[in-house]
Structures are given as C-alpha cells and as structure tokens.
Design a protein around this motif. Structure first.
Motif, PDB file in Angstrom:
ATOM      1  N   GLY A 159       0.839  -1.191   0.000  1.00 45.22           N
ATOM      2  CA  GLY A 159       0.000   0.000   0.000  1.00 45.22           C
ATOM      3  C   GLY A 159       0.869   1.234   0.000  1.00 45.22           C
ATOM      4  O   GLY A 159       2.080   1.172  -0.222  1.00 45.22           O
ATOM      5  N   GLY A 160       0.264   2.377   0.284  1.00 49.68           N
ATOM      6  CA  GLY A 160       1.019   3.625   0.288  1.00 49.68           C
ATOM      7  C   GLY A 160       1.387   4.064  -1.120  1.00 49.68           C
ATOM      8  O   GLY A 160       1.029   3.430  -2.118  1.00 49.68           O
ATOM      9  N   GLY A 161       2.146   5.152  -1.185  1.00 46.31           N
ATOM     10  CA  GLY A 161       2.527   5.698  -2.482  1.00 46.31           C
ATOM     11  C   GLY A 161       3.314   4.726  -3.338  1.00 46.31           C
ATOM     12  O   GLY A 161       3.239   4.739  -4.567  1.00 46.31           O
ATOM     13  N   MET A 162       4.078   3.832  -2.695  1.00 41.95           N
ATOM     14  CA  MET A 162       4.912   2.894  -3.440  1.00 41.95           C
ATOM     15  C   MET A 162       4.084   1.939  -4.304  1.00 41.95           C
ATOM     16  O   MET A 162       4.563   1.435  -5.326  1.00 41.95           O
ATOM     17  N   ALA A 163       2.834   1.701  -3.926  1.00 45.00           N
ATOM     18  CA  ALA A 163       1.997   0.761  -4.673  1.00 45.00           C
ATOM     19  C   ALA A 163       1.777   1.211  -6.116  1.00 45.00           C
ATOM     20  O   ALA A 163       1.621   0.374  -7.021  1.00 45.00           O
ATOM     21  N   TYR A 164       1.803   2.522  -6.337  1.00 43.17           N
ATOM     22  CA  TYR A 164       1.432   3.034  -7.659  1.00 43.17           C
ATOM     23  C   TYR A 164       2.570   2.927  -8.675  1.00 43.17           C
ATOM     24  O   TYR A 164       2.329   2.901  -9.880  1.00 43.17           O
ATOM     25  N   THR A 165       3.802   2.790  -8.180  1.00 46.22           N
ATOM     26  CA  THR A 165       4.899   2.450  -9.080  1.00 46.22           C
ATOM     27  C   THR A 165       4.706   1.026  -9.598  1.00 46.22           C
ATOM     28  O   THR A 165       4.906   0.744 -10.787  1.00 46.22           O
ATOM     29  N   PHE A 166       4.279   0.120  -8.722  1.00 48.34           N
ATOM     30  CA  PHE A 166       4.011  -1.262  -9.137  1.00 48.34           C
ATOM     31  C   PHE A 166       2.836  -1.318 -10.105  1.00 48.34           C
ATOM     32  O   PHE A 166       2.877  -2.051 -11.102  1.00 48.34           O
ATOM     33  N   LEU A 167       1.779  -0.556  -9.813  1.00 48.91           N
ATOM     34  CA  LEU A 167       0.617  -0.563 -10.695  1.00 48.91           C
ATOM     35  C   LEU A 167       0.964  -0.025 -12.080  1.00 48.91           C
ATOM     36  O   LEU A 167       0.519  -0.561 -13.105  1.00 48.91           O
ATOM     37  N   LYS A 168       1.763   1.020 -12.129  1.00 47.22           N
ATOM     38  CA  LYS A 168       2.174   1.555 -13.431  1.00 47.22           C
ATOM     39  C   LYS A 168       3.043   0.541 -14.161  1.00 47.22           C
ATOM     40  O   LYS A 168       2.954   0.406 -15.397  1.00 47.22           O
ATOM     41  N   ALA A 169       3.873  -0.187 -13.410  1.00 52.17           N
ATOM     42  CA  ALA A 169       4.707  -1.223 -14.026  1.00 52.17           C
ATOM     43  C   ALA A 169       3.859  -2.321 -14.653  1.00 52.17           C
ATOM     44  O   ALA A 169       4.287  -2.993 -15.597  1.00 52.17           O
ATOM     45  N   GLN A 170       2.638  -2.486 -14.144  1.00 52.89           N
ATOM     46  CA  GLN A 170       1.694  -3.457 -14.707  1.00 52.89           C
ATOM     47  C   GLN A 170       0.878  -2.872 -15.861  1.00 52.89           C
ATOM     48  O   GLN A 170       0.042  -3.559 -16.446  1.00 52.89           O
ATOM     49  N   GLY A 171       1.144  -1.594 -16.177  1.00 52.47           N
ATOM     50  CA  GLY A 171       0.431  -0.955 -17.278  1.00 52.47           C
ATOM     51  C   GLY A 171      -0.861  -0.274 -16.872  1.00 52.47           C
ATOM     52  O   GLY A 171      -1.643   0.141 -17.733  1.00 52.47           O
ATOM     53  N   LYS A 172      -1.080  -0.105 -15.563  1.00 55.30           N
ATOM     54  CA  LYS A 172      -2.314   0.526 -15.075  1.00 55.30           C
ATOM     55  C   LYS A 172      -2.186   2.058 -15.119  1.00 55.30           C
ATOM     56  O   LYS A 172      -1.097   2.607 -14.984  1.00 55.30           O
ATOM     57  N   GLU A 173      -3.318   2.720 -15.256  1.00 55.94           N
ATOM     58  CA  GLU A 173      -3.365   4.177 -15.214  1.00 55.94           C
ATOM     59  C   GLU A 173      -3.341   4.625 -13.753  1.00 55.94           C
ATOM     60  O   GLU A 173      -4.151   4.167 -12.934  1.00 55.94           O
ATOM     61  N   ILE A 174      -2.426   5.532 -13.405  1.00 57.08           N
ATOM     62  CA  ILE A 174      -2.319   5.978 -12.004  1.00 57.08           C
ATOM     63  C   ILE A 174      -2.504   7.486 -11.860  1.00 57.08           C
ATOM     64  O   ILE A 174      -2.319   8.027 -10.772  1.00 57.08           O
ATOM     65  N   GLY A 175      -2.867   8.177 -12.950  1.00 55.28           N
ATOM     66  CA  GLY A 175      -3.107   9.612 -12.871  1.00 55.28           C
ATOM     67  C   GLY A 175      -1.887  10.376 -12.399  1.00 55.28           C
ATOM     68  O   GLY A 175      -0.776  10.178 -12.894  1.00 55.28           O
ATOM     69  N   LEU A 176      -2.105  11.232 -11.404  1.00 50.95           N
ATOM     70  CA  LEU A 176      -1.022  12.064 -10.866  1.00 50.95           C
ATOM     71  C   LEU A 176      -0.376  11.445  -9.614  1.00 50.95           C
ATOM     72  O   LEU A 176       0.375  12.106  -8.911  1.00 50.95           O
ATOM     73  N   SER A 177      -0.681  10.185  -9.371  1.00 51.90           N
ATOM     74  CA  SER A 177      -0.190   9.521  -8.159  1.00 51.90           C
ATOM     75  C   SER A 177       1.335   9.451  -8.134  1.00 51.90           C
ATOM     76  O   SER A 177       1.993   9.458  -9.183  1.00 51.90           O
TER      77      SER A 177
END
Length: 469
Positions: free
Chosen positions: A223-241
């Motif tokens: 969780g936390g902000g670090m999760a969104y680097t992983f999500l982007k690495a999976q090709g997910k849209e993360i907006g301004l996160s």
C-alpha cells in the motif's frame, strides 16, 4: 541471514564495574515547553538499567537527542531526560555537563555501586556520527564494559553504537535481545501463513526489504505511495499519483520474483483519490484513477481484501502506512489495517515508525505481539542487513570459526573485486563463521562499499610490484 547469538548483559559479571550503556533516549519533546511528550523509549530501557542497578554496577548512560549541528545547544540537552528517568526509577540520576570532558570524568570517578550517571548529548560531538576512533577510545575509557541497548541506532556505525566495542567488551541489553528474538524468529522460522504488509511513499526505500521478504513470506500486501509504481509497471493508469519512473523495471523484476516464488503479491484494486495533496482536498473512491487525480489512500475493497489476508495469517509483519495517514480524510486504510492486525490473533510485529504511531494512536498497542523501537533499524533488519551496533558485540560462543581468505594481487581492479564480492555475498549470507576477505589496497574502497551491512569483513593486503600472484 544468519543471526549470530551475541552475549547479553546477563552473561557477564557487572558487579562493581563501570558499565557504559548506549540507550536510545531520542524522545519527542514539545517545542514550546521542552517537555517530553512520549517517554516510551525511556521506559523501554528500564529493564536493563534496573538489572545493572540491582547488580551494583556503576551505570553510565549515553544517548543522542535530536540533531544538534553546532555543538552543545540547550534545547538538545539531556537534562529533561535525566529528570524523567529519575522519576521512573525513583532514584537520583546525575547528569554530566559534557561527554568526554573533565566533568564527565570526575563524575565517573565519584560514581558509587548501583548509581547512575547520564552523559550529555553524544551528538554534541561531530565525531560521534563519523565513528571517529579517537573519540570512541576516549568514550570507552570511562568504563570497563559496554552494553548496547539502543536498537533504534543499531543500524548506524557511530562511535557510541559500534566504535566503542573496539575498545571494550560489548554485550547487548534486554531491549535489543527482545528485538532480535521476536523479529529473528519471525523471519527465520515463522508460523504460517506469513503475511507482510509494506507501505510508505517510495519503492526505493523498500527495495531490499521486498526482495528479502519475497524469499520468506506467503503473502505480501503493498500500500502507500509505493503501490502506484508497481501498478504503473503493470500498465495501469495511475493519474497524478506518486510514481518513481526510474524504478519501473525494478518493480517489474520484483513482481516477476513474487510469481517465481509463488508469493501472493497484492496491490490496491481501488483507491481514495484527490485533486491535490492537501488535508482538506475532496476525497473520492475509484477503481480506475482519472488522469487529473492522485491516490491518497487504499480504497474500501482493497481494505476488505487486505483485512481478509491478515485475518487468516499466523505471522504478520507490518511496516509503513497505507495512505497519507497524517491527513484524517486519507487515514482509513491505515486505521483498518491496524485494526485487522490487532484483531488477527497472529504473531504480529510492527516495524516502528509510522506503523507504530498508528497502532499506538488507535489504541491497539496492547493487542499486538511486538512494536519495534527502531524504525530504520527494523527496516534494515527486515532487509537482511547486518546491523553494525549488534555485529560489533561479543559472540556468545567464543570459539566461533573465523574463515578468511585473500586473493593476493589478483582482482586488484575495483570492478573485479566488486563482481567477485557480489557473487560471494549470497554464498556466505547464512554462514555461522565470521567471514573476512583480504583484498589488494587498490580495491579496498570498492570492497568496503560492496560489503557494507553484510557479514563479510574486509582486511587489507600489502602492496607488491607484481601485477598478479
């Protein structure tokens, strides 16, 4: 990681001896009044101090407080800490006006059996954080024995936490012994399922922890902000996160490792987002993050999934908040995870820092197995690093094998030495013996850097006119 058995304060004779005790009394204080706002670090050291008093040792306490930059400053004096300790012990605590100066030496000379002296803030000396040998020698000259009971600084190779052990026999106190017992067992022989929860802002702060835990856990919740680097690495849209774009390949590598190890790695499936990073920003819950929004917390569906995994665990280790915990509107994820951990019935270990603050603030402190007293130290311990302040202490087994090798003038180019040591580290990571390598002087700097926080010691080879041999 081999956790070597170190001698404790109960393994040595302390009666009538001058004992230098490194404690972590870096307590929070009110900026206006200078009053201590939380004394749990002082309370944490009481068992060791009381044992030494009962054994009629002459107790000399040394700690840092805050981050003084220009030598002695009144606002960083140990005076209020000494006063609070005296209240807790119901016993006088003398305070020296310096650390290694005339007053400290005079008060040590006058110290009676069972009495306590606190030295002034050790960071009033810049030599402390530089682990200056001359300063460490002078500090050690005050005593006959050294006890390290400051887990919160054990990951720092400072003069008072590691350097003095070069000049005095060193053992660990009750607090460090407890930290190693609880966290060491969780990592080396956990009750399963073993679930780790990692949060915080950046992947770069937790790379080593994630990599080490993937070899040990059954489930990893991020969780936390670090999760969104992983999500982007999976090709997910993360907006301004928050995202560390230069760590995307690393995130992919860790995701691949989790799959290879059959570790269940869960990421947020929904998020609480806002249009700006502010406490009063309007919060919305979304499955897909719009391009003009940033994630501030995990969402309710993620909370449900994570809580279910925690509820089924037998061992839980948690380090790092799930969202922007300091903003109440974005603290629900952290609150929910804290509640789930507290109610899980599992062996539960909270890795200090924000996670510990959340557990305590929400009133769950008495429902978890262990709250670490060291944020950075617990993180590095979870990462599998060797902690200098503990590594420097005496081994419980004095006949521990010392395995050393040198490579003469071979591999004298720094890159050659580095490549060799990279290959050596995993081979000896669980070694029971003390491990040392002797390297040519041309490669010493590179070797020290590569082996930092590992169980490999570095010795120096002398120079020779031949290129090899």
């Amino acid at each position: 990681m081999a956790i070597m058995s170190k001698k404790t304060v109960k393994d040595v004779n302390v009666q009538g001896k001058k004992v230098l005790v490194r404690v972590d009394f870096n307590v929070p204080m009110d900026k206006e009044t200078g009053a201590i706002t939380d004394d749990k670090r002082i309370r944490g050291a009481l068992p060791t101090i009381q044992y030494l008093i009962d054994q009629q040792a002459k107790v000399i306490l040394v700690s840092h407080l805050g981050r003084p930059k220009n030598g002695p400053e009144d606002k960083f004096s140990m005076k209020p800490v000494a006063a609070r300790l005296a209240e807790l012990l119901d016993k006088p605590v003398a305070l020296a006006s310096d650390v290694i100066g005339e007053d400290a030496k005079a008060k040590v000379a006058d110290l009676q059996d069972g009495a306590i002296l606190m030295l002034e803030n050790v960071r009033f000396h810049a030599e402390e954080t530089k682990n200056d040998p001359a300063f460490a020698r002078e500090l050690s000259s005050l005593a006959e024995l050294y006890v390290n009971d400051a887990f919160g600084t054990a990951h720092r190779a400072h003069a008072s936490s590691a350097g003095v052990a070069n000049f005095l026999p060193g053992v660990m106190g009750n607090l460090i012994e407890k930290e190693l017992d609880v966290m060491g067992k969780a990592l080396d022989d956990p009750a399963r399922p073993f679930v780790a929860i990692l949060g915080g802002a950046k992947v770069s702060d937790k790379i080593g922890v994630i990599d080490n835990l993937l070899d040990k856990v059954d489930t990893l919740l991020i969780g936390g902000g670090m999760a969104y680097t992983f999500l982007k690495a999976q090709g997910k849209e993360i907006g301004l996160s928050l995202c560390e774009n230069d760590k995307l390949d690393l995130a992919k590598m860790l995701l691949d490792k989790a799959a290879e190890k059959n570790v269940e790695l869960l990421l947020p499936v929904d998020s609480v987002v806002a249009d700006r990073f502010a406490a009063d920003a309007k919060a919305d819950t979304v499955m897909d993050i719009p391009s003009d929004r940033l994630a501030m917390d995990i969402g309710p569906e993620t909370i449900k999934q994570y809580s279910a995994k925690v509820a089924g665990a037998k061992t839980v280790v948690w380090n790092g908040p799930m969202g922007v915990f300091e903003f109440d509107a974005f603290a629900e994820g952290t609150r929910a995870v804290a509640k789930a951990v507290a109610e899980s019935g599992a062996i539960s270990i909270i890795g200090g820092g924000d996670s510990a603050a959340a557990i305590e603030k929400l009133g769950f402190a008495d429902q978890v197995t262990h709250i670490s007293t060291g944020g950075g130290a617990s993180l590095e311990f979870l990462e599998g690093k060797v902690l200098p302040g503990i590594d420097a202490l005496l081994d419980k087994n004095p006949r521990r094998i010392f395995a050393a090798g040198n490579w003469k003038m071979n591999q004298g180019v720094p890159k050659e030495a580095t490549d060799f040591l990279k290959a050596l580290k995993p081979v000896v990571a669980d070694a029971k013996a003390t491990v040392a390598v002797g390297v040519p002087f041309t490669a010493i700097e590179a070797a020290l850097k590569e082996t930092a926080y590992t169980n490999i010691n570095v010795a120096a080879e002398n120079c020779h006119f031949e290129d090899k041999g």
